[in-house]
Design a protein around this motif. Structure first.
Motif, short mmCIF file in Angstrom:
data_model
loop_
_atom_site.label_atom_id
_atom_site.label_comp_id
_atom_site.label_asym_id
_atom_site.label_seq_id
_atom_site.Cartn_x
_atom_site.Cartn_y
_atom_site.Cartn_z
N SER A 135 0.93 -1.08 -0.18
CA SER A 135 -0.12 -0.36 -0.06
C SER A 135 0.93 1.23 -0.04
O SER A 135 0.60 2.19 -0.77
N PHE A 136 2.12 1.44 0.80
CA PHE A 136 2.76 2.44 0.63
C PHE A 136 3.43 2.48 -0.73
O PHE A 136 3.43 3.90 -1.02
N LEU A 151 4.19 6.06 -2.41
CA LEU A 151 5.57 6.30 -2.97
C LEU A 151 5.62 6.56 -4.67
O LEU A 151 6.30 7.56 -4.96
N MET A 152 4.59 5.89 -5.18
CA MET A 152 4.78 5.67 -6.76
C MET A 152 4.08 6.89 -7.29
O MET A 152 4.43 7.31 -8.48
N PHE A 175 2.36 4.04 -13.01
CA PHE A 175 3.57 2.65 -13.04
C PHE A 175 2.30 1.55 -13.33
O PHE A 175 2.74 0.46 -14.14
N LYS A 176 1.16 1.41 -12.62
CA LYS A 176 0.50 0.22 -12.95
C LYS A 176 0.05 0.03 -14.02
O LYS A 176 -0.26 -1.14 -14.64
N ASN A 177 -0.13 1.01 -15.09
CA ASN A 177 -0.51 0.86 -16.37
C ASN A 177 0.47 1.03 -17.46
O ASN A 177 0.46 0.79 -18.54
N LEU A 178 2.00 0.85 -17.16
CA LEU A 178 2.88 0.64 -17.81
C LEU A 178 2.97 -0.56 -18.50
O LEU A 178 3.29 -1.46 -17.84
N VAL A 192 12.60 -3.95 -2.23
CA VAL A 192 13.38 -3.22 -1.74
C VAL A 192 13.26 -2.48 -0.42
O VAL A 192 13.88 -2.59 0.52
N ILE A 193 11.86 -2.21 -0.33
CA ILE A 193 11.61 -1.65 1.02
C ILE A 193 11.42 -2.60 1.97
O ILE A 193 11.86 -2.33 3.19
N ILE A 194 10.65 -3.71 1.81
CA ILE A 194 10.94 -5.13 2.72
C ILE A 194 12.16 -5.40 3.03
O ILE A 194 12.40 -5.70 4.38
N GLY A 195 13.06 -5.51 2.47
CA GLY A 195 14.41 -5.98 2.40
C GLY A 195 15.09 -5.01 3.39
O GLY A 195 15.86 -5.42 4.05
#
Length: 145
Positions: free
Chosen positions: A35-36, A41-42, A54-57, A97-100
């Protein structure tokens, strides 16, 4: 009866309960990060890159064919387009990357706490005999026998 008793003991071990708790918390954390990424962020990143969602790329590999009807009778079936949805992939990479990074921070904090615990548990020097003295005594006892 022994199989089910063993299975129950296995499930009730602390490690299994801890693992189950970690999986549940991890799943919830993954939803928060998703969700973040998607909702916070995006959108600004897409805005900075020229109002890109980005969802539609996607890259269209094969155009879809719409359904054709004539006089209310379907002549051809609709065929969905074939696409590579690289925008969704980019968002998934951001999630990873965020979770990592979060896991890295938690593990670093855990390691520091463990090191402090180990430092505080260093055994104090005892005033007893040294290892060499004990070995000498054992040698002398063996000689006397």
């Amino acid at each position: 009866m022994g199989f089910f008793t063993d299975f129950k003991a296995f499930l009730m071990k602390g490690e299994i309960v801890n693992l189950a708790t970690a999986v549940i918390v991890g799943g919830a954390f993954g939803k928060i990060v998703t969700s973040f990424t998607n909702d916070v962020l995006m959108p600004p990143i897409g805005l900075l890159l020229g109002k890109v969602d980005f969802k539609n790329l996607k890259l269209v590999l094969q155009d879809g064919v719409p359904e054709v009807t004539e006089n209310g009778i379907q002549k051809t079936a609709a065929i969905a387009e074939v696409t590579l949805n690289y925008g969704a992939f980019i968002q998934t990479v951001f999630d990873f990357v965020i979770i990592g990074f979060c896991i890295f921070i938690v593990l670093k904090t855990y390691e520091k706490a463990q090191q402090k615990i180990i430092k505080n548990e260093v055994p104090k020097e005892t005033s007893g005999p040294t290892q060499e003295q004990l070995l000498t005594e054992i040698r002398d006892l063996l000689k006397n026998k």
